[in-house]
Design a protein around this motif. Structure first.
Motif, mmCIF file in Angstrom:
data_model
loop_
_atom_site.group_PDB
_atom_site.id
_atom_site.type_symbol
_atom_site.label_atom_id
_atom_site.label_comp_id
_atom_site.label_asym_id
_atom_site.label_seq_id
_atom_site.Cartn_x
_atom_site.Cartn_y
_atom_site.Cartn_z
ATOM 1 N N TYR A 75 -7.292 2.303 -6.415
ATOM 2 C CA TYR A 75 -6.921 3.711 -6.013
ATOM 3 C C TYR A 75 -8.065 4.459 -5.424
ATOM 4 C CZ TYR A 75 -5.786 8.696 -6.475
ATOM 5 O OH TYR A 75 -5.541 10.028 -6.008
ATOM 6 N N ALA A 76 -7.783 5.132 -4.522
ATOM 7 C CA ALA A 76 -9.053 5.614 -3.617
ATOM 8 C C ALA A 76 -8.624 7.155 -3.115
ATOM 9 C CB ALA A 76 -9.778 5.126 -2.625
ATOM 10 N N LEU B 265 0.842 -1.374 -0.123
ATOM 11 C CA LEU B 265 0.073 0.015 -0.085
ATOM 12 C C LEU B 265 0.777 1.199 0.015
ATOM 13 C CD1 LEU B 265 -2.743 1.480 0.428
ATOM 14 C CD2 LEU B 265 -2.128 1.279 2.840
ATOM 15 N N LEU B 266 0.563 2.280 -0.729
ATOM 16 C CA LEU B 266 1.217 3.438 -0.914
ATOM 17 C C LEU B 266 0.116 4.515 -0.190
ATOM 18 C CD1 LEU B 266 3.252 5.805 -1.463
ATOM 19 C CD2 LEU B 266 2.483 5.815 -3.748
ATOM 20 N N ILE C 166 -3.237 2.098 -3.601
ATOM 21 C CA ILE C 166 -2.983 3.244 -3.179
ATOM 22 C C ILE C 166 -4.170 4.333 -2.654
ATOM 23 C CG2 ILE C 166 -1.882 5.691 -4.158
ATOM 24 C CD1 ILE C 166 -0.483 3.922 -6.349
ATOM 25 N N VAL C 167 -3.870 5.214 -1.695
ATOM 26 C CA VAL C 167 -5.048 5.587 -1.045
ATOM 27 C C VAL C 167 -4.417 7.125 -0.840
ATOM 28 C CG1 VAL C 167 -4.213 5.250 1.206
ATOM 29 C CG2 VAL C 167 -6.881 5.701 0.850
ATOM 30 N N CYS C 168 -5.405 8.130 -0.834
ATOM 31 C CA CYS C 168 -5.216 9.610 -0.529
ATOM 32 C C CYS C 168 -6.207 10.122 0.195
ATOM 33 C CB CYS C 168 -4.798 10.339 -1.859
ATOM 34 S SG CYS C 168 -4.582 12.059 -1.495
ATOM 35 N N ASN C 169 -6.208 10.288 1.550
ATOM 36 C CA ASN C 169 -7.409 10.587 2.434
ATOM 37 C C ASN C 169 -7.248 12.280 2.623
ATOM 38 O OD1 ASN C 169 -9.799 10.703 4.120
ATOM 39 N ND2 ASN C 169 -8.530 9.868 5.860
#
Length: 275
Positions: A143-144, A53-54, A114-117
């Protein structure tokens, strides 16, 4: 990869310096609050044991810690030095780097998820950040990203921004950045992910509750722990600040419960898969 000049370079530098300055207060207030959606985010990109996970715009590592709890292999990246330092302390099992989401320092096809919260609204070029995530994501990976919904569906944002609009000045001297609520609508999220090459695009809305001991705590907390709302409030005149704070206290008091003040908010969750 080489970065091209952008019209928001001052915005990017402001964000980097501001987030490093407020890292500790951000960790205790904003990051703790937004961690309410961590499990839903990780479920959406199918994070389980062994998944690489990134975590882009990892902040102080709350989401990374939740992924490590699932035994994922976690790498985090954030533009702000002090954010990365706290993330490393919180997650010694992970790898964390200070770096730019527009120019990820990773090989193509390196990660399975990959996630970007709530980071997408802080990038000067969101499309470029999404394209970079697409590049380093493996085929079949997910990706989210999340982004705040606009004030019409977000009582917390309506309270803060409404108080400034009614009693202060929204046009203070802050570096120009992309629209704060650009990705607050499903259609825009679907468009940007599809254009980047993702398929199986899925959009959902997640609830968050901001909690405070008392209504008087709302404005001081926002001032010291947010990147742009804090300076927006701090740059008002003293009279404007008094009127804004009065309005925020009055509005927040309507959300009083036996456990303090609980103000609802929401975020859009946008998910896509790389073919």
């Amino acid at each position: 990869m080489t970065s091209d000049p952008t019209p928001y370079s001052a915005f990017q530098q402001f964000e980097r310096e501001r987030f490093s300055l407020i890292a500790q207060d951000y960790d205790q207030a904003i990051a703790a609050t937004t961690s309410q959606v961590n499990d839903a985010l990780l479920d959406a990109i199918k994070v389980k044991s062994g998944v690489k996970l990134l975590d882009v715009a990892c902040g102080t590592g709350w989401l990374s810690a939740a992924a490590i709890k699932r035994q994922a292999i976690v790498t985090g990246l954030d533009y702000a030095e002090n954010m990365v330092a706290i993330a490393r302390e919180r997650c010694p099992q992970g790898r964390f780097y200070q770096g730019d989401a527009l120019n990820l320092p990773f090989d193509a096809n390196e990660f399975e998820a990959i996630v970007c919260n709530l980071g997408i609204l802080h990038f000067p070029e969101p499309e470029r950040a999404i394209a970079e995530s697409f590049r380093v994501l493996k085929s079949g990976g997910y990706y989210a990203f999340t982004c705040w919904t606009p004030p019409t569906r977000n009582p917390f944002m309506a309270l803060i921004l409404g108080a400034v609009q009614n009693y202060g000045n929204m046009n203070v001297d802050l570096p120009q950045g992309p629209p704060l609520f650009r990705f607050g609508e499903a259609t825009e999220c679907y468009h940007v992910l599809s254009k980047a090459g993702f398929n199986q695009v899925f959009i959902n809305e997640l609830s968050i509750n901001w909690t405070f001991s008392q209504a008087q705590d709302v404005m001081p907390t926002v001032v010291v722990s947010t990147a742009r709302l804090g300076p927006l409030l701090a740059m008002q005149t003293q009279e404007q600040q008094r009127n804004i704070e009065r309005a925020i206290i009055e509005g927040a008091s309507r959300y009083s419960t036996d456990n303090g003040v609980e103000i609802p908010a929401s975020v859009v969750l946008a998910v896509g898969s790389k073919p």
